[in-house]
Design a protein around this motif. Structure first.
Motif, PDB file in Angstrom:
ATOM      1  N   VAL A 110      69.209  32.200 -20.332  1.00  0.00           N
ATOM      2  CA  VAL A 110      69.951  30.951 -20.129  1.00  0.00           C
ATOM      3  C   VAL A 110      70.849  31.088 -18.910  1.00  0.00           C
ATOM      4  CG1 VAL A 110      71.780  29.467 -21.043  1.00  0.00           C
ATOM      5  CG2 VAL A 110      69.951  30.223 -22.540  1.00  0.00           C
ATOM      6  N   VAL A 111      70.867  30.051 -18.077  1.00  0.00           N
ATOM      7  CA  VAL A 111      71.831  29.926 -16.985  1.00  0.00           C
ATOM      8  C   VAL A 111      72.673  28.697 -17.296  1.00  0.00           C
ATOM      9  CG1 VAL A 111      72.178  29.660 -14.503  1.00  0.00           C
ATOM     10  CG2 VAL A 111      70.187  30.935 -15.359  1.00  0.00           C
ATOM     11  N   CYS A 112      73.993  28.862 -17.358  1.00  0.00           N
ATOM     12  CA  CYS A 112      74.828  27.781 -17.877  1.00  0.00           C
ATOM     13  C   CYS A 112      76.196  27.740 -17.207  1.00  0.00           C
ATOM     14  CB  CYS A 112      74.986  27.935 -19.388  1.00  0.00           C
ATOM     15  SG  CYS A 112      75.702  29.515 -19.876  1.00  0.00           S
ATOM     16  N   SER A 113      76.922  26.687 -17.497  1.00  0.00           N
ATOM     17  CA  SER A 113      78.240  26.474 -16.922  1.00  0.00           C
ATOM     18  C   SER A 113      79.322  27.172 -17.734  1.00  0.00           C
ATOM     19  CB  SER A 113      78.546  24.974 -16.880  1.00  0.00           C
ATOM     20  OG  SER A 113      78.670  24.464 -18.211  1.00  0.00           O
ATOM     21  N   LYS A 114      80.515  27.181 -17.175  1.00  0.00           N
ATOM     22  CA  LYS A 114      81.704  27.655 -17.884  1.00  0.00           C
ATOM     23  C   LYS A 114      81.848  26.890 -19.204  1.00  0.00           C
ATOM     24  CE  LYS A 114      86.732  27.298 -17.583  1.00  0.00           C
ATOM     25  NZ  LYS A 114      87.879  26.824 -16.758  1.00  0.00           N
ATOM     26  N   GLY A 115      82.282  27.595 -20.240  1.00  0.00           N
ATOM     27  CA  GLY A 115      82.570  26.949 -21.513  1.00  0.00           C
ATOM     28  C   GLY A 115      81.392  26.821 -22.447  1.00  0.00           C
ATOM     29  N   THR A 116      80.211  27.276 -22.024  1.00  0.00           N
ATOM     30  CA  THR A 116      79.030  27.206 -22.889  1.00  0.00           C
ATOM     31  C   THR A 116      79.084  28.309 -23.940  1.00  0.00           C
ATOM     32  OG1 THR A 116      77.710  26.366 -21.041  1.00  0.00           O
ATOM     33  CG2 THR A 116      76.507  27.209 -22.957  1.00  0.00           C
ATOM     34  N   TYR A 117      78.866  27.927 -25.191  1.00  0.00           N
ATOM     35  CA  TYR A 117      78.775  28.920 -26.267  1.00  0.00           C
ATOM     36  C   TYR A 117      77.304  29.128 -26.600  1.00  0.00           C
ATOM     37  CZ  TYR A 117      83.752  29.222 -27.276  1.00  0.00           C
ATOM     38  OH  TYR A 117      85.100  29.481 -27.195  1.00  0.00           O
ATOM     39  N   ILE A 118      76.808  30.330 -26.332  1.00  0.00           N
ATOM     40  CA  ILE A 118      75.408  30.618 -26.605  1.00  0.00           C
ATOM     41  C   ILE A 118      75.155  30.650 -28.111  1.00  0.00           C
ATOM     42  CG2 ILE A 118      73.462  32.134 -26.077  1.00  0.00           C
ATOM     43  CD1 ILE A 118      74.731  30.805 -23.647  1.00  0.00           C
TER      44      ILE A 118
END
Length: 248
Positions: free
Chosen positions: A177-185
């Motif tokens: 996964v490539v994601c933004s700040k604040g993302t909860y995996i």
């Protein structure tokens, strides 16, 4: 490779240290360990983005004047690899808590799994786990949850740039996964199970990248602490480092 005398630490002016966080350590445990190692200097030490205790991987540690750049580093895109387990849920969305529900996996095909991942691309709304470090009323919500209190956490918008299924060995699904700040995996894993009309929890997670910083350049914590403790601070704390110091 090691940090050489020609590349002295400068903790007061500022260092950006890349650390591969060990399993079951909190992010603050790592900060505390490094802070104690450089205790003679009495400088600020902080991290740029929390990793859960059950996650491993890249942690960016800032010291001295570089702690002012923590928000900048936290805002950068992050890359994770991990495994989610289908057919069950936990209250914490990971292995911190025991399974509370089980589901039949009949009808869950590889094609459905791959197609479901595509539903999460782009901007999505996500509810952080009740067992998270978010503060409500000045208290971490995981502290409330552990007391058995009902916690209402507000949803937030996050950006998922890439969500790739890399391997399927039922009930385990490996992903990137490539994601933004604040993302909860953890929340992503939980929501993934719901999207399949099933259940899922995060069983393994590793952060591999923050912006241009990569875990392959990170120190193993014992090696970094050993290197720091071997430093003559009076002689080495002379010049500022404007770039991250990984393994040298």
């Amino acid at each position: 490779m090691t940090h050489t005398p020609k590349q002295p630490f400068n903790f007061t002016e500022g260092e950006v240290l890349l650390v591969d966080k060990p399993l079951r350590w909190t992010s603050f445990d790592v900060v505390h360990k490094i802070r104690n190692a450089i205790k003679p200097l009495k400088v600020k030490v902080g991290h740029a983005g929390t990793l859960d205790p059950l996650a491993t991987g890249l942690l960016v540690i800032c010291t001295g004047k570089f702690t002012k750049r923590i928000d900048e580093f936290q805002a950068q895109e992050k890359t994770y690899i991990g495994t989610l387990t289908l057919g069950a849920t936990t209250p914490s969305y990971d292995l911190e808590r025991e399974i509370d529900q089980r589901f039949d996996l009949a009808g869950i095909t590889e094609e459905r799994i791959v197609d479901t991942a595509k539903l999460f691309l782009g901007e999505i709304e996500q509810v952080p786990p009740a067992h998270s470090a978010i503060k409500i009323g000045g208290e971490r919500v995981y502290e409330k949850a552990r007391r058995g209190e009902t916690v209402a956490v507000k949803p937030r918008k996050v950006q998922i740039s890439e969500f790739e299924i890399t391997n399927i060995d039922m009930p385990h699904v490996e992903f990137r996964v490539v994601c933004s700040k604040g993302t909860y995996i953890r929340s992503l894993a939980h929501d993934f199970g719901m999207a399949l009309n099933n259940g899922a929890y995060l069983s393994q997670l590793r952060r591999t990248k923050i912006g241009d910083f990569q875990v392959t350049d990170a120190w193993q914590l014992p090696d970094l602490v050993k290197r720091i403790k071997g430093v003559n601070f009076a002689a080495s704390d002379e010049t500022s480092h404007a770039v991250a110091l990984g393994k040298r």
